[in-house]
Design a protein around this motif. Sequence first.
Motif, PDB file in Angstrom:
ATOM      1  N   LYS A 124      28.757  59.684  64.655  1.00  0.00           N
ATOM      2  CA  LYS A 124      27.914  60.412  63.701  1.00  0.00           C
ATOM      3  C   LYS A 124      28.700  61.518  63.004  1.00  0.00           C
ATOM      4  CE  LYS A 124      23.403  59.636  65.790  1.00  0.00           C
ATOM      5  NZ  LYS A 124      22.238  60.255  66.445  1.00  0.00           N
ATOM      6  N   ALA A 125      29.635  62.131  63.698  1.00  0.00           N
ATOM      7  CA  ALA A 125      30.415  63.213  63.108  1.00  0.00           C
ATOM      8  C   ALA A 125      31.381  62.691  62.049  1.00  0.00           C
ATOM      9  CB  ALA A 125      31.189  63.951  64.191  1.00  0.00           C
ATOM     10  N   THR A 126      31.900  61.492  62.221  1.00  0.00           N
ATOM     11  CA  THR A 126      32.859  60.944  61.258  1.00  0.00           C
ATOM     12  C   THR A 126      32.195  60.128  60.156  1.00  0.00           C
ATOM     13  OG1 THR A 126      33.236  58.997  62.635  1.00  0.00           O
ATOM     14  CG2 THR A 126      34.732  60.864  62.948  1.00  0.00           C
ATOM     15  N   ALA A 127      30.896  59.919  60.223  1.00  0.00           N
ATOM     16  CA  ALA A 127      30.207  59.102  59.220  1.00  0.00           C
ATOM     17  C   ALA A 127      30.394  59.631  57.795  1.00  0.00           C
ATOM     18  CB  ALA A 127      28.731  58.976  59.568  1.00  0.00           C
ATOM     19  N   PRO A 128      30.259  60.920  57.517  1.00  0.00           N
ATOM     20  CA  PRO A 128      30.445  61.386  56.136  1.00  0.00           C
ATOM     21  C   PRO A 128      31.857  61.102  55.601  1.00  0.00           C
ATOM     22  CG  PRO A 128      29.328  63.063  57.413  1.00  0.00           C
ATOM     23  CD  PRO A 128      29.770  62.010  58.374  1.00  0.00           C
ATOM     24  N   LYS A 129      32.864  61.254  56.454  1.00  0.00           N
ATOM     25  CA  LYS A 129      34.230  60.989  56.022  1.00  0.00           C
ATOM     26  C   LYS A 129      34.402  59.503  55.695  1.00  0.00           C
ATOM     27  CE  LYS A 129      37.485  62.942  58.372  1.00  0.00           C
ATOM     28  NZ  LYS A 129      38.466  63.289  59.413  1.00  0.00           N
ATOM     29  N   ILE A 130      33.842  58.650  56.507  1.00  0.00           N
ATOM     30  CA  ILE A 130      33.936  57.205  56.279  1.00  0.00           C
ATOM     31  C   ILE A 130      33.195  56.828  55.003  1.00  0.00           C
ATOM     32  CG2 ILE A 130      33.256  54.957  57.206  1.00  0.00           C
ATOM     33  CD1 ILE A 130      33.732  56.160  60.004  1.00  0.00           C
ATOM     34  N   LYS A 131      32.045  57.439  54.772  1.00  0.00           N
ATOM     35  CA  LYS A 131      31.290  57.158  53.545  1.00  0.00           C
ATOM     36  C   LYS A 131      32.073  57.603  52.313  1.00  0.00           C
ATOM     37  CE  LYS A 131      26.659  57.291  55.505  1.00  0.00           C
ATOM     38  NZ  LYS A 131      25.356  57.956  55.498  1.00  0.00           N
ATOM     39  N   ARG A 132      32.751  58.760  52.398  1.00  0.00           N
ATOM     40  CA  ARG A 132      33.560  59.230  51.274  1.00  0.00           C
ATOM     41  C   ARG A 132      34.689  58.260  50.969  1.00  0.00           C
ATOM     42  NH1 ARG A 132      34.854  64.058  53.575  1.00  0.00           N
ATOM     43  NH2 ARG A 132      32.775  64.743  54.066  1.00  0.00           N
ATOM     44  N   TRP A 133      35.396  57.815  52.016  1.00  0.00           N
ATOM     45  CA  TRP A 133      36.486  56.858  51.818  1.00  0.00           C
ATOM     46  C   TRP A 133      35.962  55.549  51.252  1.00  0.00           C
ATOM     47  CZ3 TRP A 133      41.558  57.148  51.619  1.00  0.00           C
ATOM     48  CH2 TRP A 133      42.181  58.269  52.146  1.00  0.00           C
ATOM     49  N   GLY A 134      34.827  55.091  51.759  1.00  0.00           N
ATOM     50  CA  GLY A 134      34.233  53.858  51.242  1.00  0.00           C
ATOM     51  C   GLY A 134      33.876  53.982  49.774  1.00  0.00           C
ATOM     52  N   GLY A 135      33.334  55.125  49.394  1.00  0.00           N
ATOM     53  CA  GLY A 135      33.005  55.355  47.986  1.00  0.00           C
ATOM     54  C   GLY A 135      34.245  55.368  47.115  1.00  0.00           C
ATOM     55  N   ALA A 136      35.318  55.989  47.603  1.00  0.00           N
ATOM     56  CA  ALA A 136      36.562  56.026  46.836  1.00  0.00           C
ATOM     57  C   ALA A 136      37.138  54.622  46.667  1.00  0.00           C
ATOM     58  CB  ALA A 136      37.585  56.929  47.523  1.00  0.00           C
ATOM     59  N   VAL A 137      37.062  53.822  47.709  1.00  0.00           N
ATOM     60  CA  VAL A 137      37.570  52.443  47.614  1.00  0.00           C
ATOM     61  C   VAL A 137      36.733  51.642  46.622  1.00  0.00           C
ATOM     62  CG1 VAL A 137      37.825  50.287  48.906  1.00  0.00           C
ATOM     63  CG2 VAL A 137      38.624  52.429  49.893  1.00  0.00           C
ATOM     64  N   LEU A 138      35.414  51.811  46.667  1.00  0.00           N
ATOM     65  CA  LEU A 138      34.556  51.091  45.720  1.00  0.00           C
ATOM     66  C   LEU A 138      34.847  51.495  44.278  1.00  0.00           C
ATOM     67  CD1 LEU A 138      31.103  51.035  47.527  1.00  0.00           C
ATOM     68  CD2 LEU A 138      32.579  49.098  47.017  1.00  0.00           C
ATOM     69  N   ILE A 139      35.079  52.781  44.051  1.00  0.00           N
ATOM     70  CA  ILE A 139      35.410  53.238  42.707  1.00  0.00           C
ATOM     71  C   ILE A 139      36.746  52.650  42.257  1.00  0.00           C
ATOM     72  CG2 ILE A 139      36.080  55.283  41.367  1.00  0.00           C
ATOM     73  CD1 ILE A 139      33.897  56.805  42.926  1.00  0.00           C
ATOM     74  N   ALA A 140      37.735  52.636  43.144  1.00  0.00           N
ATOM     75  CA  ALA A 140      39.048  52.080  42.800  1.00  0.00           C
ATOM     76  C   ALA A 140      38.951  50.594  42.467  1.00  0.00           C
ATOM     77  CB  ALA A 140      40.032  52.302  43.950  1.00  0.00           C
ATOM     78  N   VAL A 141      38.192  49.860  43.244  1.00  0.00           N
ATOM     79  CA  VAL A 141      38.023  48.426  42.977  1.00  0.00           C
ATOM     80  C   VAL A 141      37.286  48.220  41.656  1.00  0.00           C
ATOM     81  CG1 VAL A 141      36.865  46.322  43.783  1.00  0.00           C
ATOM     82  CG2 VAL A 141      38.161  47.719  45.382  1.00  0.00           C
ATOM     83  N   GLY A 142      36.283  49.030  41.405  1.00  0.00           N
ATOM     84  CA  GLY A 142      35.564  48.937  40.134  1.00  0.00           C
ATOM     85  C   GLY A 142      36.465  49.222  38.943  1.00  0.00           C
ATOM     86  N   LEU A 143      37.308  50.247  39.056  1.00  0.00           N
ATOM     87  CA  LEU A 143      38.244  50.551  37.976  1.00  0.00           C
ATOM     88  C   LEU A 143      39.243  49.411  37.769  1.00  0.00           C
ATOM     89  CD1 LEU A 143      38.912  54.329  38.640  1.00  0.00           C
ATOM     90  CD2 LEU A 143      37.581  53.317  36.777  1.00  0.00           C
ATOM     91  N   TRP A 144      39.678  48.793  38.872  1.00  0.00           N
ATOM     92  CA  TRP A 144      40.594  47.657  38.769  1.00  0.00           C
ATOM     93  C   TRP A 144      39.917  46.498  38.038  1.00  0.00           C
ATOM     94  CZ3 TRP A 144      45.308  46.289  38.458  1.00  0.00           C
ATOM     95  CH2 TRP A 144      45.688  44.973  38.658  1.00  0.00           C
ATOM     96  N   PHE A 145      38.677  46.211  38.366  1.00  0.00           N
ATOM     97  CA  PHE A 145      37.956  45.133  37.682  1.00  0.00           C
ATOM     98  C   PHE A 145      37.770  45.443  36.193  1.00  0.00           C
ATOM     99  CE2 PHE A 145      35.806  43.566  41.785  1.00  0.00           C
ATOM    100  CZ  PHE A 145      36.821  42.650  41.995  1.00  0.00           C
TER     101      PHE A 145
END
Length: 57
Positions: free
Chosen positions: A20-41
Motif C-alpha cells: 500500500k505504501a508503494t502503490a502511489p509510486k507504482i501508479k506514477r511510473w505506470g502513468g509515465a509509461v502509458l504517456i510514453a507509449v502514447g507519444l510513441w504511437f
Amino acid sequence: MFTAAFTVSRAQELTVERIKATAPKIKRWGGAVLIAVGLWFIALAVFADFFAQIFPV
C-alpha cells in the motif's frame, strides 16, 4: 501453533502495508509509461511514411 499463526499473520500485514505504501509510486511510473507509449504511437502515426522507409514490411 498459535505463535506460528501469529507470525504468519503479522508478516502478511507488514507485506500489505508495504504494498500500500508503494502503490502511489507504482501508479506514477505506470502513468509515465502509458504517456510514453502514447507519444510513441502518435509519432508513428504522424511520421508513418518516414518509418515505412526505415522499417519496410
